[in-house]
Design a protein around this motif. Structure first.
Motif, PDB file in Angstrom:
ATOM      1  N   ARG A  39       0.857  -1.176   0.000  1.00 31.76           N
ATOM      2  CA  ARG A  39       0.000   0.000   0.000  1.00 31.76           C
ATOM      3  C   ARG A  39       0.896   1.230   0.000  1.00 31.76           C
ATOM      4  O   ARG A  39       1.611   1.504   0.969  1.00 31.76           O
ATOM      5  CB  ARG A  39      -0.915   0.005   1.231  1.00 31.76           C
ATOM      6  N   THR A  40       0.881   1.975  -1.094  1.00 33.09           N
ATOM      7  CA  THR A  40       1.791   3.096  -1.223  1.00 33.09           C
ATOM      8  C   THR A  40       1.300   4.086  -2.277  1.00 33.09           C
ATOM      9  O   THR A  40       0.501   3.730  -3.150  1.00 33.09           O
ATOM     10  CB  THR A  40       3.200   2.610  -1.612  1.00 33.09           C
ATOM     11  N   LYS A  41       1.787   5.321  -2.179  1.00 37.53           N
ATOM     12  CA  LYS A  41       1.615   6.296  -3.247  1.00 37.53           C
ATOM     13  C   LYS A  41       2.776   6.227  -4.232  1.00 37.53           C
ATOM     14  O   LYS A  41       2.658   6.683  -5.372  1.00 37.53           O
ATOM     15  CB  LYS A  41       1.539   7.716  -2.661  1.00 37.53           C
ATOM     16  N   ARG A  42       3.888   5.650  -3.806  1.00 37.62           N
ATOM     17  CA  ARG A  42       5.105   5.664  -4.613  1.00 37.62           C
ATOM     18  C   ARG A  42       5.099   4.532  -5.638  1.00 37.62           C
ATOM     19  O   ARG A  42       6.013   3.720  -5.734  1.00 37.62           O
ATOM     20  CB  ARG A  42       6.318   5.589  -3.687  1.00 37.62           C
ATOM     21  N   LEU A  52      -1.753  10.141 -11.632  1.00 41.65           N
ATOM     22  CA  LEU A  52      -0.431  10.410 -11.080  1.00 41.65           C
ATOM     23  C   LEU A  52      -0.181  11.905 -11.013  1.00 41.65           C
ATOM     24  O   LEU A  52      -0.742  12.682 -11.777  1.00 41.65           O
ATOM     25  CB  LEU A  52       0.664   9.767 -11.942  1.00 41.65           C
ATOM     26  N   PRO A  74       4.622  14.822  -6.214  1.00 44.46           N
ATOM     27  CA  PRO A  74       4.261  15.060  -4.809  1.00 44.46           C
ATOM     28  C   PRO A  74       4.394  16.530  -4.462  1.00 44.46           C
ATOM     29  O   PRO A  74       5.280  17.227  -4.976  1.00 44.46           O
ATOM     30  CB  PRO A  74       5.267  14.205  -4.030  1.00 44.46           C
ATOM     31  N   GLU A 116       3.715  10.311  -8.139  1.00 44.91           N
ATOM     32  CA  GLU A 116       3.060   9.394  -7.213  1.00 44.91           C
ATOM     33  C   GLU A 116       1.585   9.327  -7.550  1.00 44.91           C
ATOM     34  O   GLU A 116       1.048  10.230  -8.192  1.00 44.91           O
ATOM     35  CB  GLU A 116       3.232   9.871  -5.762  1.00 44.91           C
ATOM     36  N   SER A 117       0.921   8.254  -7.109  1.00 45.22           N
ATOM     37  CA  SER A 117      -0.533   8.214  -7.234  1.00 45.22           C
ATOM     38  C   SER A 117      -1.120   9.243  -6.273  1.00 45.22           C
ATOM     39  O   SER A 117      -0.522   9.558  -5.241  1.00 45.22           O
ATOM     40  CB  SER A 117      -1.069   6.811  -6.921  1.00 45.22           C
ATOM     41  N   THR A 118      -2.267   9.774  -6.602  1.00 46.25           N
ATOM     42  CA  THR A 118      -2.876  10.813  -5.774  1.00 46.25           C
ATOM     43  C   THR A 118      -3.576  10.236  -4.547  1.00 46.25           C
ATOM     44  O   THR A 118      -4.181  10.969  -3.769  1.00 46.25           O
ATOM     45  CB  THR A 118      -3.879  11.642  -6.603  1.00 46.25           C
ATOM     46  N   TYR A 119      -3.516   8.928  -4.374  1.00 49.58           N
ATOM     47  CA  TYR A 119      -4.106   8.249  -3.229  1.00 49.58           C
ATOM     48  C   TYR A 119      -3.267   7.015  -2.959  1.00 49.58           C
ATOM     49  O   TYR A 119      -2.494   6.557  -3.806  1.00 49.58           O
ATOM     50  CB  TYR A 119      -5.555   7.827  -3.512  1.00 49.58           C
ATOM     51  N   LEU A 120      -3.380   6.472  -1.758  1.00 52.40           N
ATOM     52  CA  LEU A 120      -2.681   5.226  -1.435  1.00 52.40           C
ATOM     53  C   LEU A 120      -3.265   4.102  -2.279  1.00 52.40           C
ATOM     54  O   LEU A 120      -4.472   3.864  -2.244  1.00 52.40           O
ATOM     55  CB  LEU A 120      -2.823   4.896   0.054  1.00 52.40           C
ATOM     56  N   LEU A 121      -2.422   3.429  -3.017  1.00 52.74           N
ATOM     57  CA  LEU A 121      -2.869   2.322  -3.868  1.00 52.74           C
ATOM     58  C   LEU A 121      -2.399   1.007  -3.259  1.00 52.74           C
ATOM     59  O   LEU A 121      -1.207   0.815  -3.012  1.00 52.74           O
ATOM     60  CB  LEU A 121      -2.315   2.484  -5.284  1.00 52.74           C
TER      61      LEU A 121
END
Length: 391
Positions: free
Chosen positions: A69-72, A109, A112, A129-134
């Motif tokens: 689970r990450t934005k990166r 994306l 940050p 990064e994704s704009t939310y935790l994926l």
């Protein structure tokens, strides 16, 4: 004709006394609390217990069965691309990762947001990064990396990736990572990528009324103390930290049918349920643990398998229990379950209990105690697998 079981729901009820600590802080640094039954209770949020539960998964399952689970996401996928094909340049791997995620999967994306007063990056590239935790499985990242490597060999890699959009979406939607299946995934930009959680975790609350306390502490300067000229009893730093101590009622459940819908295999589902039970029982939030060393194990664990619905027994503690807390909490928990089971005809298919000490003896009105947590896990896995196969 034998009636087929309609549902298979696993409940975990726990009584656990912690040492003085601050397991889960609010925005002011105080231990979280709640007014329940007109009395102040210690509280630990469900999120604060889910994370350590997921961390225990890493000790019990192969990484290929778990998610991240990450934005990166760009950084993570670009590393997988480089691992799959070392001859690709780092900059190209990043570009491929961005195309796969944004154009292929439709994941939004963005760079940050720069921290206030942060220094310039001095030319270092800041990855999107994704704009939310994926929350996505390790297997999914590896399969997406394979698509990127394949595309890199084409004259127009971006077009090749776009042409693989359906394949990319299928890779993500077929995510069968155990933790993703248990705790779910929400993608606001594309609901087709969502995964419904099959596990529910309640906020833990104390069975007794609590009064938060504050620890006034000092820190001594070692070098100053060793100086003949400056040595004194004064402190180099002072402060205070709030804490409490309580016997908590913890509760969680897993809908094995919904979990099986995601994982698609009865044996894999049974193993996932057993892993969840073991991890949830043995996990502990880490908030200020170096300060308080509050790690304990439960005095009582009751695991029910029901074929009707999940039942939280927190109502047993609507009236705060009095000392001895564990003994009276056990009696209240048993009484609550027996009354609900009788009133609503929801007797469990099977029950296992683990108990420590004489204060939990009343729990044997529900079932004979077993010798170990592993015996519970094995029994749950066997029963879940058998019931799912019958469906």
């Amino acid at each position: 004709m034998t009636k087929q079981p309609s549902r298979t729901i696993i409940e975990v009820h726990i009584l656990q006394t912690t040492a003085p600590g601050n397991l889960n802080r609010d925005d002011t640094g105080s231990p979280k609390s709640v007014i329940y039954g007109g009395a102040m209770r210690a509280r630990v949020s469900s999120q604060a217990w889910k994370r350590p539960t997921r961390q225990v998964f890493r000790e019990l399952l192969d990484p290929s069965q778990l998610g991240v689970r990450t934005k990166r996401v760009v950084e993570l996928l670009s590393k997988r691309i480089l691992a799959a094909e070392p001859n690709i340049e780092s900059e190209q791997a990043v570009n491929l990762a961005e195309i796969v995620l944004a154009d292929g999967a439709g994941i939004k994306l963005a760079k940050p947001r720069k921290k206030k007063d942060a220094e310039d990056d001095q030319g270092e590239e800041v990855l999107q990064e994704s704009t939310y935790l994926l929350f996505m499985g390790n297997r999914q990242y590896d399969e997406l990396a394979s698509i990127a490597v394949e595309a890199s060999a084409q004259a127009d890699a971006k077009a090749a990736i776009k042409n693989s959009k359906k394949r990319i979406k299928k890779i993500i939607t077929d995510d069968r990572s155990v933790d993703v299946a248990l705790f779910g995934r929400m993608v606001a930009d594309d609901t087709d990528l969502n995964v419904d959680a099959s596990a529910q975790v309640a906020h833990a609350i104390s069975v007794q009324e609590i009064n938060p306390e504050s620890d006034y502490f000092t820190a001594v300067d070692d070098a100053k103390q060793e100086s003949e000229d400056e040595g004194d009893s004064g402190a180099a730093m002072i402060g205070d930290v709030e804490f409490n101590a309580a016997t908590f009622y913890r509760y969680a459940n897993v809908d094995a049918n919904r979990l099986n819908d995601t994982l698609g295999d009865a044996d894999a589902t049974a193993k996932a349920v057993g892993t969840f039970v073991k991890a949830f029982v043995s996990s502990m939030p880490q908030g200020k643990i170096n300060t308080f060393a509050h790690g304990t194990l439960p005095e009582l664990v009751v695991v029910n398998v029901r074929d009707s619905q999940a039942v939280n027994l927190v109502g047993a503690f609507e009236r705060p229990v009095e000392p001895d807390y564990v003994e009276h909490a056990t009696e209240a928990l048993v009484r609550r379950e027996q009354e609900l089971d009788t009133a609503y005809g929801i007797q469990p298919v099977n029950t296992w209990i683990i108990r420590v000490g004489e204060d939990t003896k009343a729990a044997e009105q529900l079932a004979q105690k077993v010798s170990s947590l592993q015996e519970v896990v094995s029994g749950v896995e066997s029963l879940v697998a058998d019931r799912l196969v019958q469906e």
